[in-house]
Design a protein around this motif. Sequence first.
Motif, PDB file in Angstrom:
ATOM      1  N   SER B 566      -8.199  13.791  -7.541  1.00 36.97           N
ATOM      2  CA  SER B 566      -7.258  13.633  -6.436  1.00 36.97           C
ATOM      3  C   SER B 566      -5.884  14.157  -6.835  1.00 36.97           C
ATOM      4  O   SER B 566      -5.395  13.864  -7.930  1.00 36.97           O
ATOM      5  CB  SER B 566      -7.167  12.156  -6.072  1.00 36.97           C
ATOM      6  N   SER B 568      -2.884  13.465  -5.684  1.00 28.60           N
ATOM      7  CA  SER B 568      -1.789  12.513  -5.887  1.00 28.60           C
ATOM      8  C   SER B 568      -2.015  11.649  -7.120  1.00 28.60           C
ATOM      9  O   SER B 568      -1.059  11.217  -7.739  1.00 28.60           O
ATOM     10  CB  SER B 568      -1.568  11.638  -4.655  1.00 28.60           C
ATOM     11  N   PHE B 569      -3.281  11.452  -7.491  1.00 28.79           N
ATOM     12  CA  PHE B 569      -3.495  10.713  -8.738  1.00 28.79           C
ATOM     13  C   PHE B 569      -3.142  11.554  -9.952  1.00 28.79           C
ATOM     14  O   PHE B 569      -2.782  11.008 -10.996  1.00 28.79           O
ATOM     15  CB  PHE B 569      -4.936  10.233  -8.852  1.00 28.79           C
ATOM     16  N   GLU B 571      -0.640  13.713  -9.889  1.00 29.33           N
ATOM     17  CA  GLU B 571       0.814  13.629  -9.899  1.00 29.33           C
ATOM     18  C   GLU B 571       1.285  12.296 -10.454  1.00 29.33           C
ATOM     19  O   GLU B 571       2.285  12.216 -11.145  1.00 29.33           O
ATOM     20  CB  GLU B 571       1.358  13.796  -8.479  1.00 29.33           C
ATOM     21  N   GLU B 572       0.559  11.239 -10.143  1.00 30.14           N
ATOM     22  CA  GLU B 572       0.988   9.897 -10.545  1.00 30.14           C
ATOM     23  C   GLU B 572       0.063   9.346 -11.616  1.00 30.14           C
ATOM     24  O   GLU B 572      -0.264   8.156 -11.617  1.00 30.14           O
ATOM     25  CB  GLU B 572       0.988   8.948  -9.340  1.00 30.14           C
ATOM     26  N   PHE B 579      -1.329   0.807 -15.294  1.00 31.27           N
ATOM     27  CA  PHE B 579      -2.112  -0.249 -14.648  1.00 31.27           C
ATOM     28  C   PHE B 579      -3.237  -0.708 -15.566  1.00 31.27           C
ATOM     29  O   PHE B 579      -3.435  -1.912 -15.795  1.00 31.27           O
ATOM     30  CB  PHE B 579      -2.678   0.309 -13.342  1.00 31.27           C
ATOM     31  N   ARG B 643       8.179   0.998 -18.951  1.00 32.40           N
ATOM     32  CA  ARG B 643       7.836   1.622 -17.693  1.00 32.40           C
ATOM     33  C   ARG B 643       9.063   1.940 -16.862  1.00 32.40           C
ATOM     34  O   ARG B 643       9.144   2.964 -16.210  1.00 32.40           O
ATOM     35  CB  ARG B 643       6.943   0.622 -16.962  1.00 32.40           C
ATOM     36  N   GLN B 651       6.406  10.956  -6.646  1.00 32.97           N
ATOM     37  CA  GLN B 651       6.855  10.161  -5.506  1.00 32.97           C
ATOM     38  C   GLN B 651       8.045   9.271  -5.808  1.00 32.97           C
ATOM     39  O   GLN B 651       8.907   9.078  -4.983  1.00 32.97           O
ATOM     40  CB  GLN B 651       5.701   9.282  -5.019  1.00 32.97           C
ATOM     41  N   TRP B 652       8.041   8.700  -7.002  1.00 32.40           N
ATOM     42  CA  TRP B 652       9.096   7.739  -7.311  1.00 32.40           C
ATOM     43  C   TRP B 652      10.017   8.229  -8.407  1.00 32.40           C
ATOM     44  O   TRP B 652      10.758   7.462  -8.986  1.00 32.40           O
ATOM     45  CB  TRP B 652       8.481   6.392  -7.705  1.00 32.40           C
TER      46      TRP B 652
END
Lengths: 219, 955
Positions: B566, B568-569, B571-572, B579, B643, B651-652
């Motif tokens: 994916s 976005s996964f 990217e993040e 997690f 973190r 995104q963040w």
Amino acid sequence: MWDHEIRAMVSTHAIIAASIVVATVVPAALVPDFSIYGTHLVWLYSVSGAVVAVSVAIFWLLGISPPTRKHSLGYKLSRLFRSCLYFFLSCLFFHTVVVLYGAPLIDSALETFSLAVLLSSLTTVRCLCVLGPNVQAWIRVFSRHGAMSVWDTCLQIMVALTVLGAWMGAFPIPLDWEKPWQVWPISCSLGAMLGYLSGLVVAPMWIHYNRKQLTYKCK
Amino acid sequence: MEVRSSVFASWILIFQVLGAVLFLRGFFPEHVNSSPFKSNLTDLPAEPLPGGCLNSSYIPQPLFKKVIIMLIDAMRADFVFGASGQLNMPYTTHLMLSPSTLSFVAKARTPTVTAPRLKALTTGNIPVYIDVLMNLNSPAVLDDNLIWQANTAGKKIIFYGDCTWLHLFPDQFMEYDGIDGPVSDFREVDNNVTRHLDSTLKRDDWDILILHYLGIDHIGHSFGPHSYFLQTKLSEMDDVLKKIHSALNSKEAGKSFPYLLVLCGDHGMSNTGSHGGSSEGEINTPLLLISPVFKRKAPMKKPDEIDQVDLSPTLALSLGLPISQSSVGCVIPGVFEGASLRDQLRYLQLNGHQLSCLLKEKFPDYRKDTKLEEYHLAEKAHGRWMKLYLERNTSEALAYIGKKVMKQYLEALSTMSSALRIQLNKDDLYSMIFGLVLVLQPLLALILAMPEALSGSVAVDLVTSALFSLPFYLLCLLLASTHVLVCTSADVSCYFCSVSWSFVFGIIAFISASTCFLLSLMTRKLPLGAKLNGTSLLKQISSRKWSKLDILLLAGTASHILSLGSVSFIEEEHQIWYFLLTTLYFIVFQDVCAKYFRKENGPIEEDEYELLYKEHPKEEIYAEKWLALATPVFLLVCCRLLRSLNQTGVQWAHLPDLATWLNSAEHKVVLSLLSTFCLVLIYFLVQRWCSLVSKVALALGLLSIYCYRAAVGSLFPWQHCCLNKSKGILEARFVYVLVFSILFMGTKNMIQSQINIANAKSKNRGLWEIYSGLVLLFSLLFRAHNLLVLCCCLLIQTLMAQFIWKKLHYDAVQITIIHYWLGQAFYYFQGNSNSISTIDISIWSIGFDTYAEVPAIILTALNTYAGPLLWACHLVCFLSSKKNSFLLHSSSVAVGHGCYFWALLRSMTAAAYIVVATGMRHHPWTWSVFYPKLLYEAMHLLIITGASLIFNAVE
């Protein structure tokens, strides 16, 4: 073997599930523009309240909670007080856990705390109902081979599934789908709710099919 | 032939690296030099005129006599147009309000690094992605470009600034001063440009002046976009602009002298001060065109957005030069508003003609294309207008029709140019398939050989007899003939065909050999499996007691590999690791609780407990219990802190983080105190295993690291001006010497242990010394605030070793996976991400005053992969230490298992990713997400292979 107890469990769970549905539907009539995504916190608190009220009432009626030695009013009051304290502490505990998982520390603290309240009312309240405000008993139930009754096993399954549901609910957050349910904490609280609902179904079934393997030590 | 499993694993890794390189060559489209021809004034199309004859190759007079391009590296659009522009660049803001200034936001393309961007600005085309690797080593531009055109037309060009220009355009400048300073220096680089200004502006013998200021880029790399230095630098740039502008204006007062002053940036800057990716800040650059010719009527509003490649055709036309042949940009309309209508239309026609030629060249079947149709229609309309014009028809209608034709032209231009901008990825499938096979086969071998390698013997039986079997020769023949067939077939141009024949044959032989090896492995396993039946395997799996930790480790690894599918996964990705890590700690916490609170559970454990009580005094047990219980909690808090230290991802990434706070000018004291504390803690955590000499070296090294940081200016005793000329080079070199001496001592110890086998303790000490050398090196390379990451890393290693791994009896495989996870998490804690922009390329200046390519690449790679490397190194040290009697096997077996599993995890991720990239190679996000991630994965594989080779060589 425990047909009676399983039947009681099924009916309890049916009532709880019904109360969750009612708690979702009723505010729609009372609150203007109510929706699970839009006014998420309203839904969250209404569901938590319903679950807490119904669980307390049912378990009190069923009389599953451990027998109290004294019947004095003062003792009962102190139990009540301690239960409330434990509930609040568990909210704080869940809040800390969620923050440790990466929820923002200061921004949206209210959302995080609401999630913690939901998780507490789905898990801790049941613990309080079944085991009473007794930390020793809690530790016993949640250590390996610690269940001493059908209700203990059921409690284990429910708590595990609820927490797992909330855990899984965090996965879609980084996806860039920009769906309304990806807003913090909707996916997690929905996950917890789904986990809880599936627990309501799974726990009696699992106990029913594994009743041969389940042996409990006497109290 | 029996091979130790660690050696086997590193061989496998080598072949995977080969495969990955082959795959990458196939995956990245290579830049095709469109054609060696360059546009010429004589090839220009005639002015459309039905049946006309006179002066058909009319070229408008150049709009400008002199052009000054002031290019500011890493200039972000909001530095000029945002609030900081109003504050720090008052003159520029004032200019923007005047009607003689046109302001735009020019969009840069990824990769946002200097060399490809300069190419885009000058040639007007979009460079291929792989140019990012060429950023540091830029060959001359061979394509048609603005500079060459200007030079051919006899324009005199002067250049001052970044010496990349001199590499790109050798011998093109009449006068130049190339500047190439260390990244930590941001004053000298700009002063060296500005000092030429006064004399040059007075002279009159030049036509184009190019200034390339590096200071803002350097500040961004070292201090980020919010630092105090940046503000002062912006006002310095403002002063420079004011100086140039007023000099030009005073000159113009004398005679008619139209000039053009261009202020632009090559790329922007991300919120961490870096660049290379495709975030908003990185692709938005300001473009100001200032000239007395411009008479902007509309009031100043939000600047329009244009593409960076549009500047090249605009400049070319306004200087009366032909547009460079490969340019895909279209002219910026506002620039030519001052010219007559005839000229304006002519400009647009020239641009359209050039674009249509390029279209015809790129799409040979253009006749079916409707894209050109629009242009031809516009040209016809232009012809009609010309006829009217030449008939001296000066009515209102003429102007009206002209406007309409212009609109038609502009639409045609934008259609053609956007068709050209879509990159055509001609992928080289043949090389990709070979690379894929070369990556997947070793992985399969690793998986199949796992039961053998993880047994007590830690050895893999390589069936050499397979090499001489018939299938091997048949396969070789088959593959070779396929290769010849593919490569001789007409229109295939692939990389794999162009490499030397001996290499190709080596790869073919390897592929056939490993196929035979895999087959023999399978045949050996299968009868066994058939005998036991499929169900028994399941039973074996279910009979193994799976603890929660095992389930998490398995599910976590699997879910990470799945998440690679994916965008976005990817990217993040850091979110997944954080997690999983937090969950891991909770499970460890639960294990610890179970261990210390299970008193009442079983009689056996109670005995063990009592045994413990007898051995140690009661208080010690108590203290240990509480320390062990506190460890996971502490680790959880630690990870949460790390973190929020560096925000990464996409995104963040813009959220403020601790690093920004620490690096801002007002918190210098806090940062100094923090790094002092970290350095002291690092010393105490590392020195335990070292010999006395290494301890002294370590202490001196850490001390001089502080001195280095102070000299560079990021820590407290902070020289405001250039008191310290050395820029910390001496200190950094001293640290390098110390690192080498510690590494040397470690190697010496290990070799000693090889000579007399009884001395196994010195081998372990040697390993730990190498480890501490690495720690010292990383603490030099890390930025000051990242010392906290290093410090936490060491703390976690110590605590986990002390209270978790030893006490809870984890086995080697579990420990390896935990190490791998932590390595990944620390890779992101450090601020890395899967985008090119987070690579800290300022590393090369530590200890070097001029750019040296080889050390720069090595240091940058080491710094980027510091996390995984440190944890891999710690794994080896920890598993091989003799004290770990808790492990089931002896330490050498444990090390073998650890290495094998680490290699397996790494190659599994890389292979999975390569498969995903193959499947998604036509995905629209390929450029910004898949390419960089692929480069990262390949680099990670290479680094781990290098580390395993070094380890095996030393062993």
